[in-house]
Design a protein around this motif. Structure first.
Motif, PDB file in Angstrom:
ATOM      1  N   GLU A  15       1.012  -1.178   0.293  1.00 13.68           N
ATOM      2  CA  GLU A  15      -0.412   0.384  -0.182  1.00 13.68           C
ATOM      3  C   GLU A  15       0.766   1.617   0.187  1.00 13.68           C
ATOM      4  O   GLU A  15       0.631   2.500  -0.605  1.00 13.68           O
ATOM      5  CB  GLU A  15      -0.862   0.561   1.133  1.00 13.68           C
ATOM      6  CG  GLU A  15      -2.411  -1.206   1.145  1.00 13.68           C
ATOM      7  CD  GLU A  15      -2.939  -0.969   2.383  1.00 13.68           C
ATOM      8  OE1 GLU A  15      -2.506  -0.192   3.393  1.00 13.68           O
ATOM      9  OE2 GLU A  15      -3.994  -2.070   2.148  1.00 13.68           O
ATOM     10  N   ALA A  16       2.090   1.623   0.439  1.00 14.95           N
ATOM     11  CA  ALA A  16       2.967   2.211   0.558  1.00 14.95           C
ATOM     12  C   ALA A  16       3.415   2.595  -0.386  1.00 14.95           C
ATOM     13  O   ALA A  16       4.253   3.826  -0.766  1.00 14.95           O
ATOM     14  CB  ALA A  16       3.875   1.439   2.093  1.00 14.95           C
ATOM     15  N   LEU A  17       3.881   1.307  -1.513  1.00 15.87           N
ATOM     16  CA  LEU A  17       5.007   1.919  -2.647  1.00 15.87           C
ATOM     17  C   LEU A  17       3.633   1.932  -3.855  1.00 15.87           C
ATOM     18  O   LEU A  17       2.316   1.065  -4.089  1.00 15.87           O
ATOM     19  CB  LEU A  17       5.184   0.732  -3.289  1.00 15.87           C
ATOM     20  CG  LEU A  17       6.565   0.086  -1.923  1.00 15.87           C
ATOM     21  CD1 LEU A  17       6.917  -1.373  -1.968  1.00 15.87           C
ATOM     22  CD2 LEU A  17       7.588   0.752  -1.757  1.00 15.87           C
ATOM     23  N   SER A  18       3.542   2.999  -5.021  1.00 13.44           N
ATOM     24  CA  SER A  18       3.865   2.468  -6.202  1.00 13.44           C
ATOM     25  C   SER A  18       3.819   1.342  -6.803  1.00 13.44           C
ATOM     26  O   SER A  18       4.485   0.341  -7.085  1.00 13.44           O
ATOM     27  CB  SER A  18       4.325   3.935  -6.925  1.00 13.44           C
ATOM     28  OG  SER A  18       5.290   3.040  -7.548  1.00 13.44           O
ATOM     29  N   GLU A  19       3.103   0.729  -7.986  1.00 10.94           N
ATOM     30  CA  GLU A  19       3.148  -0.074  -9.196  1.00 10.94           C
ATOM     31  C   GLU A  19       4.283  -0.484  -9.104  1.00 10.94           C
ATOM     32  O   GLU A  19       5.558  -1.424  -9.068  1.00 10.94           O
ATOM     33  CB  GLU A  19       1.795  -0.107  -9.470  1.00 10.94           C
ATOM     34  CG  GLU A  19       2.295  -1.821 -10.461  1.00 10.94           C
ATOM     35  CD  GLU A  19       1.184  -2.513  -9.439  1.00 10.94           C
ATOM     36  OE1 GLU A  19       1.697  -3.705 -10.178  1.00 10.94           O
ATOM     37  OE2 GLU A  19       0.428  -2.297  -8.685  1.00 10.94           O
ATOM     38  N   LYS A  20       5.258   0.480  -9.393  1.00 13.22           N
ATOM     39  CA  LYS A  20       6.928   0.515 -10.422  1.00 13.22           C
ATOM     40  C   LYS A  20       7.337  -0.265  -8.993  1.00 13.22           C
ATOM     41  O   LYS A  20       8.164  -0.884  -8.866  1.00 13.22           O
ATOM     42  CB  LYS A  20       7.478   1.501 -11.215  1.00 13.22           C
ATOM     43  CG  LYS A  20       6.259   1.888 -12.269  1.00 13.22           C
ATOM     44  CD  LYS A  20       6.430   0.812 -13.196  1.00 13.22           C
ATOM     45  CE  LYS A  20       5.780   1.084 -14.445  1.00 13.22           C
ATOM     46  NZ  LYS A  20       6.136   0.601 -15.359  1.00 13.22           N
ATOM     47  N   GLN A  21       7.757   0.548  -7.589  1.00  7.70           N
ATOM     48  CA  GLN A  21       8.015   0.535  -6.717  1.00  7.70           C
ATOM     49  C   GLN A  21       8.028  -1.011  -6.108  1.00  7.70           C
ATOM     50  O   GLN A  21       8.924  -1.767  -5.845  1.00  7.70           O
ATOM     51  CB  GLN A  21       7.882   1.075  -5.591  1.00  7.70           C
ATOM     52  CG  GLN A  21       8.064   2.584  -6.145  1.00  7.70           C
ATOM     53  CD  GLN A  21       7.583   4.209  -5.062  1.00  7.70           C
ATOM     54  OE1 GLN A  21       6.786   3.534  -4.695  1.00  7.70           O
ATOM     55  NE2 GLN A  21       8.306   5.375  -5.840  1.00  7.70           N
ATOM     56  N   TRP A  22       6.249  -1.582  -6.282  1.00  6.88           N
ATOM     57  CA  TRP A  22       6.230  -2.734  -5.252  1.00  6.88           C
ATOM     58  C   TRP A  22       6.885  -3.806  -6.805  1.00  6.88           C
ATOM     59  O   TRP A  22       7.647  -4.834  -6.371  1.00  6.88           O
ATOM     60  CB  TRP A  22       4.456  -3.093  -6.164  1.00  6.88           C
ATOM     61  CG  TRP A  22       4.879  -4.407  -5.314  1.00  6.88           C
ATOM     62  CD1 TRP A  22       3.848  -5.544  -6.457  1.00  6.88           C
ATOM     63  CD2 TRP A  22       4.527  -4.868  -4.321  1.00  6.88           C
ATOM     64  NE1 TRP A  22       3.544  -6.021  -5.516  1.00  6.88           N
ATOM     65  CE2 TRP A  22       3.880  -6.532  -3.870  1.00  6.88           C
ATOM     66  CE3 TRP A  22       5.004  -4.838  -2.862  1.00  6.88           C
ATOM     67  CZ2 TRP A  22       3.708  -7.443  -3.728  1.00  6.88           C
ATOM     68  CZ3 TRP A  22       5.469  -5.788  -2.082  1.00  6.88           C
ATOM     69  CH2 TRP A  22       4.628  -7.170  -2.185  1.00  6.88           C
ATOM     70  N   ILE A  23       6.711  -3.622  -8.488  1.00  6.91           N
ATOM     71  CA  ILE A  23       7.410  -4.589  -9.283  1.00  6.91           C
ATOM     72  C   ILE A  23       9.489  -4.597  -8.620  1.00  6.91           C
ATOM     73  O   ILE A  23       9.442  -5.432  -8.916  1.00  6.91           O
ATOM     74  CB  ILE A  23       7.296  -3.931 -10.000  1.00  6.91           C
ATOM     75  CG1 ILE A  23       5.522  -3.676 -10.815  1.00  6.91           C
ATOM     76  CG2 ILE A  23       8.376  -4.682 -11.807  1.00  6.91           C
ATOM     77  CD1 ILE A  23       5.429  -3.529 -12.581  1.00  6.91           C
ATOM     78  N   TYR A  24      10.007  -3.474  -8.579  1.00  7.22           N
ATOM     79  CA  TYR A  24      10.913  -3.290  -7.534  1.00  7.22           C
ATOM     80  C   TYR A  24      11.639  -4.478  -6.670  1.00  7.22           C
ATOM     81  O   TYR A  24      12.286  -5.252  -6.696  1.00  7.22           O
ATOM     82  CB  TYR A  24      11.243  -1.966  -7.351  1.00  7.22           C
ATOM     83  CG  TYR A  24      12.935  -1.719  -6.881  1.00  7.22           C
ATOM     84  CD1 TYR A  24      13.663  -2.202  -7.633  1.00  7.22           C
ATOM     85  CD2 TYR A  24      13.335  -2.280  -5.578  1.00  7.22           C
ATOM     86  CE1 TYR A  24      15.349  -1.823  -7.588  1.00  7.22           C
ATOM     87  CE2 TYR A  24      14.900  -1.602  -5.256  1.00  7.22           C
ATOM     88  CZ  TYR A  24      15.818  -1.752  -6.475  1.00  7.22           C
ATOM     89  OH  TYR A  24      17.090  -2.103  -5.717  1.00  7.22           O
ATOM     90  N   VAL A  25      10.051  -4.280  -5.608  1.00  6.55           N
ATOM     91  CA  VAL A  25      10.105  -4.597  -4.541  1.00  6.55           C
ATOM     92  C   VAL A  25      10.599  -6.764  -4.711  1.00  6.55           C
ATOM     93  O   VAL A  25      11.537  -6.952  -3.930  1.00  6.55           O
ATOM     94  CB  VAL A  25       9.109  -4.812  -3.172  1.00  6.55           C
ATOM     95  CG1 VAL A  25       9.490  -5.324  -2.421  1.00  6.55           C
ATOM     96  CG2 VAL A  25       9.950  -3.229  -2.571  1.00  6.55           C
ATOM     97  N   GLN A  26       9.165  -6.882  -5.596  1.00 10.33           N
ATOM     98  CA  GLN A  26       9.642  -8.505  -6.183  1.00 10.33           C
ATOM     99  C   GLN A  26      10.199  -9.044  -7.153  1.00 10.33           C
ATOM    100  O   GLN A  26      10.621  -9.837  -6.647  1.00 10.33           O
ATOM    101  CB  GLN A  26       8.073  -8.126  -7.140  1.00 10.33           C
ATOM    102  CG  GLN A  26       6.594  -8.343  -5.870  1.00 10.33           C
ATOM    103  CD  GLN A  26       5.114  -8.752  -6.765  1.00 10.33           C
ATOM    104  OE1 GLN A  26       4.922  -8.363  -7.404  1.00 10.33           O
ATOM    105  NE2 GLN A  26       4.748 -10.035  -6.659  1.00 10.33           N
ATOM    106  N   LYS A  27      10.583  -7.987  -7.675  1.00 10.46           N
ATOM    107  CA  LYS A  27      12.161  -8.614  -8.446  1.00 10.46           C
ATOM    108  C   LYS A  27      13.263  -8.439  -7.813  1.00 10.46           C
ATOM    109  O   LYS A  27      14.714  -9.205  -8.163  1.00 10.46           O
ATOM    110  CB  LYS A  27      11.810  -8.284  -9.747  1.00 10.46           C
ATOM    111  CG  LYS A  27      10.325  -8.071 -10.797  1.00 10.46           C
ATOM    112  CD  LYS A  27       9.864  -7.710 -12.290  1.00 10.46           C
ATOM    113  CE  LYS A  27       9.326  -8.845 -12.889  1.00 10.46           C
ATOM    114  NZ  LYS A  27       9.281  -8.065 -14.688  1.00 10.46           N
TER     115      LYS A  27
END
Length: 170
Positions: free
Chosen positions: A115-127
């Protein structure tokens, strides 16, 4: 020709009898567990090469000691790199085999992060963080530049620092 080889072999056998304890001493001194005899064999090869190059010189024993020690240390480093690489590879393979979703570890935590991150930032966290992918690979997969992915990472760190603080201090 064969007489020369026989003399050289006979001389080396004498050198081996004289310097074999040096190999054992170095294996012991370097605290090496040589179950397979690989380090001993490396020491023998180093002794042979030293014998071929330096035998007859007054500094032969010092050169031989340094040569054998260096080869044993090189082998220790090589083994350490192999073990480290195998461990990391096995870990990554194991992670991929049962980790379809990271949310099942702590759903509340991951929901809060997401919830704290944008979609691109969440992609960064996952990958980058979960899957351990290189920044270049993420950029290629997402069709963007390396600098953009690095920017995502900086923003992730900035946004997650206050969220993760209670987890770090506890």
């Amino acid at each position: 020709m064969s007489n020369i080889l026989q003399d050289q072999t006979r001389d080396f056998c004498e050198v081996l009898n004289q310097y074999e304890n040096m190999i054992y001493h170095l294996i012991y001194k370097l605290n090496i567990q040589d179950r397979d005899g690989e380090f001993y064999q490396t020491g023998l090869i180093a002794l042979w090469e030293s014998y071929q190059k330096y035998y007859g010189r007054p500094t032969f024993s010092k050169i031989t000691y340094i040569t054998i020690r260096s080869r044993l240390i090189d082998l220790i480093r090589k083994k350490s790199r192999q073990i480290e690489h195998e461990t990391v590879s096995e870990f990554l393979q194991d992670q991929g085999s049962y980790q379809d979703s990271i949310e099942h570890f702590d759903p509340y935590f991951w929901q809060m992060v997401r919830e704290a991150l944008s979609e691109k930032q969440w992609i960064y966290v996952q990958k980058r963080i979960v899957e351990g992918k290189a920044i270049k690979d993420i950029a290629d997969e997402e069709g963007t530049t390396i600098d953009a992915v690095k920017g995502w990472g900086k923003e992730v760190k900035r946004k997650l620092r206050p969220i993760l603080e209670p987890y770090v201090t506890s």
